[in-house]
Design a protein around this motif. Structure first.
Motif, PDB file in Angstrom:
ATOM      1  N   ALA A 292      13.057  40.366  68.115  1.00  0.00           N
ATOM      2  CA  ALA A 292      12.497  39.894  69.378  1.00  0.00           C
ATOM      3  C   ALA A 292      12.482  38.377  69.377  1.00  0.00           C
ATOM      4  O   ALA A 292      12.203  37.733  68.361  1.00  0.00           O
ATOM      5  CB  ALA A 292      11.086  40.435  69.575  1.00  0.00           C
ATOM      6  N   HIS A 293      12.802  37.818  70.546  1.00  0.00           N
ATOM      7  CA  HIS A 293      12.723  36.362  70.689  1.00  0.00           C
ATOM      8  C   HIS A 293      11.321  35.935  71.125  1.00  0.00           C
ATOM      9  O   HIS A 293      10.910  34.814  70.839  1.00  0.00           O
ATOM     10  CB  HIS A 293      13.776  35.874  71.700  1.00  0.00           C
ATOM     11  N   ARG A 294      10.612  36.827  71.833  1.00  0.00           N
ATOM     12  CA  ARG A 294       9.233  36.521  72.200  1.00  0.00           C
ATOM     13  C   ARG A 294       8.345  36.836  70.996  1.00  0.00           C
ATOM     14  O   ARG A 294       8.074  37.995  70.682  1.00  0.00           O
ATOM     15  CB  ARG A 294       8.795  37.351  73.415  1.00  0.00           C
ATOM     16  N   LEU A 295       7.891  35.817  70.313  1.00  0.00           N
ATOM     17  CA  LEU A 295       7.149  36.010  69.063  1.00  0.00           C
ATOM     18  C   LEU A 295       5.789  36.656  69.288  1.00  0.00           C
ATOM     19  O   LEU A 295       5.209  37.235  68.357  1.00  0.00           O
ATOM     20  CB  LEU A 295       6.978  34.666  68.348  1.00  0.00           C
ATOM     21  N   SER A 296       5.274  36.584  70.497  1.00  0.00           N
ATOM     22  CA  SER A 296       3.987  37.216  70.789  1.00  0.00           C
ATOM     23  C   SER A 296       4.056  38.730  70.632  1.00  0.00           C
ATOM     24  O   SER A 296       3.033  39.386  70.405  1.00  0.00           O
ATOM     25  CB  SER A 296       3.550  36.873  72.213  1.00  0.00           C
ATOM     26  N   THR A 297       5.271  39.297  70.743  1.00  0.00           N
ATOM     27  CA  THR A 297       5.418  40.750  70.640  1.00  0.00           C
ATOM     28  C   THR A 297       5.512  41.226  69.196  1.00  0.00           C
ATOM     29  O   THR A 297       5.457  42.433  68.952  1.00  0.00           O
ATOM     30  CB  THR A 297       6.675  41.215  71.409  1.00  0.00           C
ATOM     31  N   VAL A 298       5.680  40.315  68.223  1.00  0.00           N
ATOM     32  CA  VAL A 298       5.891  40.741  66.839  1.00  0.00           C
ATOM     33  C   VAL A 298       4.847  40.177  65.874  1.00  0.00           C
ATOM     34  O   VAL A 298       4.924  40.411  64.672  1.00  0.00           O
ATOM     35  CB  VAL A 298       7.302  40.351  66.344  1.00  0.00           C
ATOM     36  N   LYS A 299       3.871  39.450  66.386  1.00  0.00           N
ATOM     37  CA  LYS A 299       2.940  38.792  65.461  1.00  0.00           C
ATOM     38  C   LYS A 299       2.053  39.783  64.714  1.00  0.00           C
ATOM     39  O   LYS A 299       1.452  39.423  63.693  1.00  0.00           O
ATOM     40  CB  LYS A 299       2.090  37.766  66.206  1.00  0.00           C
ATOM     41  N   ASN A 300       1.965  41.023  65.214  1.00  0.00           N
ATOM     42  CA  ASN A 300       1.159  42.034  64.520  1.00  0.00           C
ATOM     43  C   ASN A 300       1.964  42.833  63.492  1.00  0.00           C
ATOM     44  O   ASN A 300       1.426  43.762  62.882  1.00  0.00           O
ATOM     45  CB  ASN A 300       0.531  42.996  65.534  1.00  0.00           C
ATOM     46  N   CYS A 301       3.248  42.525  63.324  1.00  0.00           N
ATOM     47  CA  CYS A 301       4.070  43.243  62.338  1.00  0.00           C
ATOM     48  C   CYS A 301       3.575  42.936  60.922  1.00  0.00           C
ATOM     49  O   CYS A 301       3.002  41.874  60.646  1.00  0.00           O
ATOM     50  CB  CYS A 301       5.538  42.829  62.463  1.00  0.00           C
ATOM     51  N   ASP A 302       3.791  43.888  60.012  1.00  0.00           N
ATOM     52  CA  ASP A 302       3.372  43.693  58.621  1.00  0.00           C
ATOM     53  C   ASP A 302       4.073  42.510  57.978  1.00  0.00           C
ATOM     54  O   ASP A 302       3.493  41.798  57.149  1.00  0.00           O
ATOM     55  CB  ASP A 302       3.655  44.964  57.813  1.00  0.00           C
ATOM     56  N   ARG A 303       5.346  42.328  58.340  1.00  0.00           N
ATOM     57  CA  ARG A 303       6.109  41.231  57.746  1.00  0.00           C
ATOM     58  C   ARG A 303       7.038  40.639  58.801  1.00  0.00           C
ATOM     59  O   ARG A 303       7.603  41.362  59.629  1.00  0.00           O
ATOM     60  CB  ARG A 303       6.940  41.738  56.563  1.00  0.00           C
ATOM     61  N   ILE A 304       7.185  39.352  58.770  1.00  0.00           N
ATOM     62  CA  ILE A 304       8.114  38.656  59.657  1.00  0.00           C
ATOM     63  C   ILE A 304       9.120  37.904  58.784  1.00  0.00           C
ATOM     64  O   ILE A 304       8.717  37.149  57.880  1.00  0.00           O
ATOM     65  CB  ILE A 304       7.381  37.667  60.588  1.00  0.00           C
ATOM     66  N   MET A 305      10.413  38.144  59.021  1.00  0.00           N
ATOM     67  CA  MET A 305      11.454  37.456  58.254  1.00  0.00           C
ATOM     68  C   MET A 305      12.229  36.541  59.195  1.00  0.00           C
ATOM     69  O   MET A 305      12.779  37.000  60.206  1.00  0.00           O
ATOM     70  CB  MET A 305      12.393  38.471  57.580  1.00  0.00           C
ATOM     71  N   TYR A 306      12.251  35.271  58.853  1.00  0.00           N
ATOM     72  CA  TYR A 306      12.996  34.279  59.641  1.00  0.00           C
ATOM     73  C   TYR A 306      14.418  34.221  59.082  1.00  0.00           C
ATOM     74  O   TYR A 306      14.641  33.764  57.957  1.00  0.00           O
ATOM     75  CB  TYR A 306      12.315  32.911  59.554  1.00  0.00           C
ATOM     76  N   ILE A 307      15.389  34.710  59.877  1.00  0.00           N
ATOM     77  CA  ILE A 307      16.785  34.767  59.431  1.00  0.00           C
ATOM     78  C   ILE A 307      17.488  33.482  59.831  1.00  0.00           C
ATOM     79  O   ILE A 307      17.541  33.111  61.010  1.00  0.00           O
ATOM     80  CB  ILE A 307      17.508  35.979  60.054  1.00  0.00           C
TER      81      ILE A 307
END
Length: 591
Positions: free
Chosen positions: A544-559
Motif C-alpha cells: 500500500a502507498h497510503r501508509l495509514s492503511t498499514v500502520k497496524n501491521c505486525d511488521r513493515i518492510m521498506y523495500i
C-alpha cells in the motif's frame, strides 16, 4: 529482442524445417478413418471422370461415322451418368472433409490454449495480447484446410497425373511427349519463386499480427483515447499498419498468381502445338481426328492437376508461415512448472522465508539481490517503498509466478520450487490492484476461485468485504450480468467483488497488492473491520502507498536498493527516523 510493441515484427526464433510438418501430421493421423473414406470417394470420382475423353474418341471415330443414333444416345447418357455420379461422390467427400477440417482446428486450438494457460507471466509481459490471439484464431484457421483437404488432394492429384499420363501414352505416345514438353519450364519458374513466396507470406503474418495487436490495444484503451482526443492520431497509426498489411498481402498474391498464369499459358501453348503437329504435320493418314480430340482433352486434364498441385503448393507455402508461428508458441518453454516428483504441500501454517533471493526479469538487471527475511505464521507484513523498488515482485515470487534467479523461497520450511503449483497457489489468496472481472454474473465472479461454494458462502464473503450492500441494490442482485472487465461497475465495486472472490477461497496466505486503492475512505474503514477478523491466523502481505492503511501491521518492510532497507513495526520505524519516517511524515503533511 523487443517484442512488446505492435509495430515491431516478430522474427522467427528458428527457420522452418520438415519437422514442423511432421508434427502437423499428428493431428491428421487422428482423422485417419474419415480421410481414407474421403480419399476412396475422390479416387472413384477421378477415375470415372477420366473415362470421358475415351468415350468421346469412340463417339467421334466410330459411332458418328457409322451413323449409329442409338449408340450416340447411349454414349451421351453414359457421359451424363459419369458427371452425376462424380458430383454425388464429390459432395459426400466434401461433407466428410469439412468435418475433418473443423476437428483439426479444434484440436490445434485446444492444444494452443492449454499451453498458453501454463506459460509464465514473463511470456505475456514480452508481447501484446493481440499477437497471441491471432495465433490461436486466425493462424489455426489458415492451416486447417491444408492439413485436411490439402493432404488428400495432393495424393489424388499425383495419382491423376499418373493415370492421365498412362491414358495419354496408351492413345498416342508422340503427342503425349508434346504435352509433357512444358513441364521443365513450369518447374524452373516454381524453383525461382519458392523462396520469395515463403518470405512474402512470413511478411503477411508479421503485418497481420501487428495490425491485430494494435486493434486489440486500441479497443482496450478506447476510454483513454477519447479522453485525450487521440482519435485522429490513432487513425493515422491504424492506416499505416493496415497499409503495410495490404502491401505485403498484394506482394504475396502477386507471386501466387504467377503460378496459374504460367500453367494457363503453358496449357494453351501445348494444346496449340498438339493440333499443329497432329493436323498439319502428321495429317489424317497417320492420326485420326478422334485421337487428336481425345489428346486435347487429356492435355487440359493433365495440366489441371498441375495447376491444382501448384495451388496446393501455394497453400502449403502460406500454411508454413502460420505453422511456424503456431509451433513456435507450442514450443515456448513452460519455465514455471512442477519439477519431477514435485511434492504436494499439506495445509499450510503460513511461515514464509526468503533465503538469499536474487531475481531479475532480464539477465543482468537484478530487481532484488540477496534478499533474506523470515515471516512467522499469522504475521501481517506491509511492503512499502518507492515505485519500482520490487514490492510487487516480492509477492509474485511468493506465489511462484516467476522463478527466482538465485537463492530459494520456503513456505513452512519447504522450497516452493519443489512443490506442486496447485498445492501452493490453491492455499494463497491474491488480490491485485487491477481487479479483473469476467463476463457473467456477480455470483459467478465471486465463485470463480471456489467453484463448489454455496450461495450462502458467496454472500457471507461479500458481506465480510462490505460488497453485499451495493450488490443488492442491483435489480437482480447477485445474478446481475456484468460485462468483460466489469465496465458497468465502478472501480471500487470491482475491487470489492475481487476481494470477495479472494476471501471465499479461504487462503492460508493472503496477498493484497494496492487492493484498497480505489475504495473510498468510508468503505475502506468498513472493509478494514472485516479484514481484521479475516487476517487473524493467516499470514498476510499488504502492499500500500497510503501508509495509514498499514500502520497496524505486525511488521513493515521498506523495500529499496534491491532489498529490505528498513524493517520493524510502525512505531519502531518512526523512532528510527529513517526512510519510512520521511515517507510517513511527507504523507501526513499532504493530508
Amino acid at each position: 529482442m523487443a517484442r512488446n510493441k505492435f509495430d515491431i515484427d516478430e522474427e522467427l526464433e528458428s527457420p522452418f524445417n520438415i519437422r514442423h510438418f511432421r508434427r502437423a501430421l499428428v493431428y491428421i493421423k487422428r482423422q485417419k478413418k474419415p480421410m481414407i473414406i474421403a480419399f476412396v470417394l475422390s479416387a472413384l470420382s477421378a477415375g470415372i471422370g477420366l473415362s470421358a475423353p475415351l468415350i468421346m474418341q469412340h463417339v467421334v471415330d466410330v459411332t458418328i461415322p457409322a451413323k449409329d443414333k442409338t449408340g450416340l444416345v447411349g454414349w451421351s447418357a453414359l457421359i451424363f451418368a459419369t458427371i452425376v455420379f462424380s458430383v454425388i461422390l464429390a459432395t459426400i467427400r466434401s461433407r466428410i472433409m469439412t468435418r475433418v477440417g473443423q476437428d483439426i482446428i479444434f484440436e490445434i486450438r485446444h492444444d494452443l490454449f492449454k499451453h498458453l494457460q501454463k506459460l509464465p507471466f514473463q511470456y505475456y509481459d514480452d508481447r501484446p495480447q493481440g499477437k497471441i490471439l491471432i495465433r490461436v484464431v486466425n493462424y489455426v484457421n489458415a492451416v486447417s484446410d491444408v492439413l485436411s483437404n490439402g493432404i488428400i488432394n495432393f495424393i489424388l492429384e499425383i495419382m491423376n497425373l499418373l493415370f492421365i499420363a498412362a491414358f495419354m501414352f496408351a492413345v498416342d505416345a508422340r503427342l503425349s511427349l508434346i504435352i509433357l514438353g512444358g513441364l521443365p519450364i513450369f518447374l524452373g519458374i516454381m524453383l525461382l519463386i519458392k523462396t520469395k513466396q515463403r518470405r512474402a507470406w512470413q511478411a503477411v503474418s508479421n503485418k497481420s499480427s501487428n495490425l491485430n495487436a494494435y486493434m486489440q490495444e486500441s479497443i482496450s484503451g478506447i476510454r483513454v483515447t477519447q479522453i485525450f482526443t487521440r482519435e485522429e492520431r490513432n487513425e493515422g497509426l491504424f492506416t499505416r499498419l493496415a497499409a503495410n498489411a495490404r502491401q505485403t498481402w498484394m506482394k504475396a498474391m502477386y507471386l501466387n498468381f504467377l503460378v496459374p498464369f504460367t500453367v494457363d499459358n503453358l496449357t494453351t501453348i501445348v494444346t496449340t502445338a498438339l493440333f499443329f503437329v497432329g493436323l498439319l504435320w502428321m495429317g489424317p493418314a497417320e492420326i485420326t481426328f478422334g485421337v487428336i480430340l481425345a489428346m486435347s482433352g487429356y492435355a487440359a486434364r493433365f495440366w489441371q492437376p498441375i495447376l491444382n498441385l501448384s495451388n496446393l503448393y501455394n497453400s502449403f507455402i502460406n500454411a508454413i508461415a502460420y505453422l511456424e508461428r503456431i509451433f513456435e508458441t507450442l514450443d515456448e518453454p513452460v519455465t514455471v512448472t512442477d519439477v519431477p516428483d514435485a511434492l504436494e504441500l499439506p495445509t499450510l501454517q503460513g511461515r514464509v522465508t526468503f533465503d538469499d533471493v536474487t531475481f531479475a526479469y532480464e539477465p543482468g538487471h537484478n530487481i532484488l539481490e540477496h534478499l533474506s527475511f523470515d515471516i512467522k505464521p499469522g504475521e501481517s507484513v506491509a511492503l512499502v517503498g518507492p515505485t519500482g523498488a520490487g514490492k510487487t515482485t516480492v509477492v509474485n515470487l511468493i506465489s511462484r509466478f516467476y522463478n527466482v534467479t538465485g537463492g530459494r523461497i520456503l513456505v513452512d520450511g519447504q522450497d516452493i520450487a519443489e512443490a506442486t503449483l496447485q498445492s501452493l497457489r490453491s492455499q494463497m489468496g491474491i488480490m491485485l490492484q487491477d481487479s479483473f472481472i469476467f463476463s457473467g454474473t456477480i455470483m459467478d465472479n465471486i465463485r470463480y476461485g471456489k467453484l463448489d461454494a454455496t450461495e450462502e458462502e458467496v454472500i457471507a464473503a461479500a458481506k465480510t468485504v462490505r460488497a453485499d450492500d451495493f450488490i443488492r441494490e442491483f435489480e437482480r442482485g447477485y445474478m446481475t450480468e456484468v460485462n468483460e472487465r466489469g465496465s458497468k461497475l465502478s472501480q471500487g465495486q470491482r475491487q470489492l467483488i475481487s476481494f470477495a472472490r479472494t476471501l471465499l477461497a479461504n487462503p492460508r496466505i493472503l496477498i493484497l497488492d494496492e487492493a484498497t486503492s480505489s475504495i473510498d475512505a468510508r468503505t475502506e474503514r468498513l472493509l478494514q473491520q472485516g479484514l481484521n477478523e479475516l487476517l487473524k491466523g493467516r499470514t498476510s502481505f499488504i502492499i500500500a502507498h497510503r501508509l495509514s492503511t498499514v500502520k497496524n501491521c505486525d511488521r513493515i518492510m521498506y523495500i529499496s536498493d534491491k532489498g529490505v532497507a528498513e524493517s520493524g513495526s510502525h512505531d519502531e520505524l518512526l523512532a528510527l527516523r529513517g526512510r519510512y519516517h520521511k515517507l510517513y511524515s511527507a504523507q501526513k503533511m499532504e493530508a
